[in-house]
Each structure stands twice: as structure tokens, then as C-alpha cells.
Design a protein around this motif. Structure first.
Motif, PDB file in Angstrom:
ATOM      1  N   ALA A 169       0.400  -1.060   0.552  1.00  0.00           N
ATOM      2  CA  ALA A 169      -0.175   0.308  -0.218  1.00  0.00           C
ATOM      3  C   ALA A 169       0.970   1.084   0.323  1.00  0.00           C
ATOM      4  O   ALA A 169       2.078   0.967   0.481  1.00  0.00           O
ATOM      5  N   PRO A 170       0.524   2.123  -1.180  1.00  0.00           N
ATOM      6  CA  PRO A 170      -0.375   2.222  -2.416  1.00  0.00           C
ATOM      7  C   PRO A 170       0.131   0.775  -3.091  1.00  0.00           C
ATOM      8  O   PRO A 170       1.042   0.605  -2.520  1.00  0.00           O
ATOM      9  N   LYS A 171      -0.582   0.628  -3.995  1.00  0.00           N
ATOM     10  CA  LYS A 171      -0.925  -0.410  -5.026  1.00  0.00           C
ATOM     11  C   LYS A 171       0.683   0.373  -6.230  1.00  0.00           C
ATOM     12  O   LYS A 171       0.454   1.198  -6.281  1.00  0.00           O
ATOM     13  N   LEU A 172       0.823  -1.428  -6.092  1.00  0.00           N
ATOM     14  CA  LEU A 172       2.230  -0.694  -6.901  1.00  0.00           C
ATOM     15  C   LEU A 172       1.508  -0.660  -8.818  1.00  0.00           C
ATOM     16  O   LEU A 172       0.448  -1.515  -9.361  1.00  0.00           O
ATOM     17  N   TYR A 173       2.617  -0.175  -9.503  1.00  0.00           N
ATOM     18  CA  TYR A 173       1.954  -0.641 -10.899  1.00  0.00           C
ATOM     19  C   TYR A 173       3.316  -0.998 -11.625  1.00  0.00           C
ATOM     20  O   TYR A 173       4.371  -0.089 -11.571  1.00  0.00           O
ATOM     21  N   ARG A 174       3.500  -1.521 -12.927  1.00  0.00           N
ATOM     22  CA  ARG A 174       4.080  -2.080 -13.665  1.00  0.00           C
ATOM     23  C   ARG A 174       3.982  -1.383 -15.178  1.00  0.00           C
ATOM     24  O   ARG A 174       2.721  -1.662 -15.648  1.00  0.00           O
ATOM     25  N   TYR A 175       4.887  -0.726 -15.631  1.00  0.00           N
ATOM     26  CA  TYR A 175       5.026  -0.582 -17.599  1.00  0.00           C
ATOM     27  C   TYR A 175       5.347  -1.870 -17.792  1.00  0.00           C
ATOM     28  O   TYR A 175       6.257  -1.759 -17.597  1.00  0.00           O
ATOM     29  N   ASN A 176       4.819  -1.748 -18.923  1.00  0.00           N
ATOM     30  CA  ASN A 176       5.344  -2.645 -20.066  1.00  0.00           C
ATOM     31  C   ASN A 176       5.492  -1.843 -21.309  1.00  0.00           C
ATOM     32  O   ASN A 176       5.152  -0.720 -21.829  1.00  0.00           O
ATOM     33  N   ILE A 177       7.051  -2.047 -21.698  1.00  0.00           N
ATOM     34  CA  ILE A 177       8.090  -1.129 -22.634  1.00  0.00           C
ATOM     35  C   ILE A 177       8.643  -2.047 -23.354  1.00  0.00           C
ATOM     36  O   ILE A 177       9.127  -3.012 -23.383  1.00  0.00           O
ATOM     37  N   LEU A 178       8.048  -2.333 -24.916  1.00  0.00           N
ATOM     38  CA  LEU A 178       8.329  -2.869 -25.591  1.00  0.00           C
ATOM     39  C   LEU A 178       9.567  -1.877 -27.319  1.00  0.00           C
ATOM     40  O   LEU A 178       9.581  -0.557 -27.075  1.00  0.00           O
ATOM     41  N   ALA A 179      10.976  -2.012 -26.239  1.00  0.00           N
ATOM     42  CA  ALA A 179      12.101  -1.217 -27.414  1.00  0.00           C
ATOM     43  C   ALA A 179      12.414  -1.990 -28.270  1.00  0.00           C
ATOM     44  O   ALA A 179      13.326  -2.959 -28.041  1.00  0.00           O
ATOM     45  N   TYR A 180      13.202  -1.256 -29.529  1.00  0.00           N
ATOM     46  CA  TYR A 180      13.706  -1.523 -29.854  1.00  0.00           C
ATOM     47  C   TYR A 180      14.969  -1.145 -31.376  1.00  0.00           C
ATOM     48  O   TYR A 180      14.036   0.426 -31.289  1.00  0.00           O
ATOM     49  N   ARG A 181      16.160  -1.264 -31.582  1.00  0.00           N
ATOM     50  CA  ARG A 181      16.561  -0.078 -32.710  1.00  0.00           C
ATOM     51  C   ARG A 181      15.764   0.314 -33.912  1.00  0.00           C
ATOM     52  O   ARG A 181      15.273  -0.308 -34.774  1.00  0.00           O
ATOM     53  N   ALA A 182      15.634   1.181 -34.570  1.00  0.00           N
ATOM     54  CA  ALA A 182      14.612   2.298 -35.583  1.00  0.00           C
ATOM     55  C   ALA A 182      15.407   1.452 -37.096  1.00  0.00           C
ATOM     56  O   ALA A 182      14.391   0.890 -37.632  1.00  0.00           O
ATOM     57  N   ASN A 183      16.562   1.524 -36.491  1.00  0.00           N
ATOM     58  CA  ASN A 183      17.269   1.107 -37.869  1.00  0.00           C
ATOM     59  C   ASN A 183      17.030  -1.083 -38.460  1.00  0.00           C
ATOM     60  O   ASN A 183      18.275  -1.357 -39.250  1.00  0.00           O
ATOM     61  N   LEU A 184      16.840  -1.480 -37.482  1.00  0.00           N
ATOM     62  CA  LEU A 184      16.908  -2.799 -37.377  1.00  0.00           C
ATOM     63  C   LEU A 184      15.864  -3.472 -38.028  1.00  0.00           C
ATOM     64  O   LEU A 184      14.829  -3.463 -37.972  1.00  0.00           O
ATOM     65  N   VAL A 185      16.959  -4.797 -38.333  1.00  0.00           N
ATOM     66  CA  VAL A 185      15.556  -5.670 -40.019  1.00  0.00           C
ATOM     67  C   VAL A 185      15.391  -6.355 -39.100  1.00  0.00           C
ATOM     68  O   VAL A 185      16.023  -7.607 -38.225  1.00  0.00           O
ATOM     69  N   LEU A 186      14.059  -6.475 -39.008  1.00  0.00           N
ATOM     70  CA  LEU A 186      13.183  -8.290 -38.107  1.00  0.00           C
ATOM     71  C   LEU A 186      12.653  -8.725 -39.301  1.00  0.00           C
ATOM     72  O   LEU A 186      12.531  -8.552 -40.120  1.00  0.00           O
TER      73      LEU A 186
END
Length: 64
Positions: free
Chosen positions: A28-45
């Protein structure tokens, strides 16, 4: 590992199942989690990576 006294863990209240070997503490107080997706902008997937990224982008994360 938690029930054997080897480790501690942080779980959501919905995952807290009765167990005589585990003691739960709620923050207490309530905990929060942030989900983040990160990768290089010039990365060929490749196709698998693109599918995973699209799945994550379109997944609806709901709070309890």
C-alpha cells in the motif's frame, strides 16, 4: 522455490493462491508496472520478430 524458502517473489493478488508454506504481503499504496517494447529503429526484423512485436502492440494489458 518460494514455498521451499529459497526465494521471494512478487506476484499480482490474483496469483496469490493459499499455501501453508507461503506468507503473502500486499503493498500500500498499490504498485504499478509499465510494459515497454524497445528495439533499434534501423533494425531489420525477421518474420518471427515482427509477429511478436505486433502481438505485443495489440495485446490489451488490463489492471486488476
Amino acid at each position: 522455490m518460494v514455498s521451499n524458502g529459497v526465494r521471494v517473489a512478487f506476484v499480482q493478488p490474483s496469483c496469490a493462491k493459499p499455501n501453508k508454506n507461503i506468507t503473502y504481503f500486499f503493498s500500500a499504496p498499490k504498485l504499478y508496472r509499465y510494459n515497454i517494447l524497445a528495439y533499434r529503429a534501423n533494425l531489420v526484423l525477421n518474420d518471427t520478430e515482427t509477429t511478436l512485436i505486433n502481438y505485443i502492440r495489440n495485446y490489451t494489458f488490463t489492471a486488476e
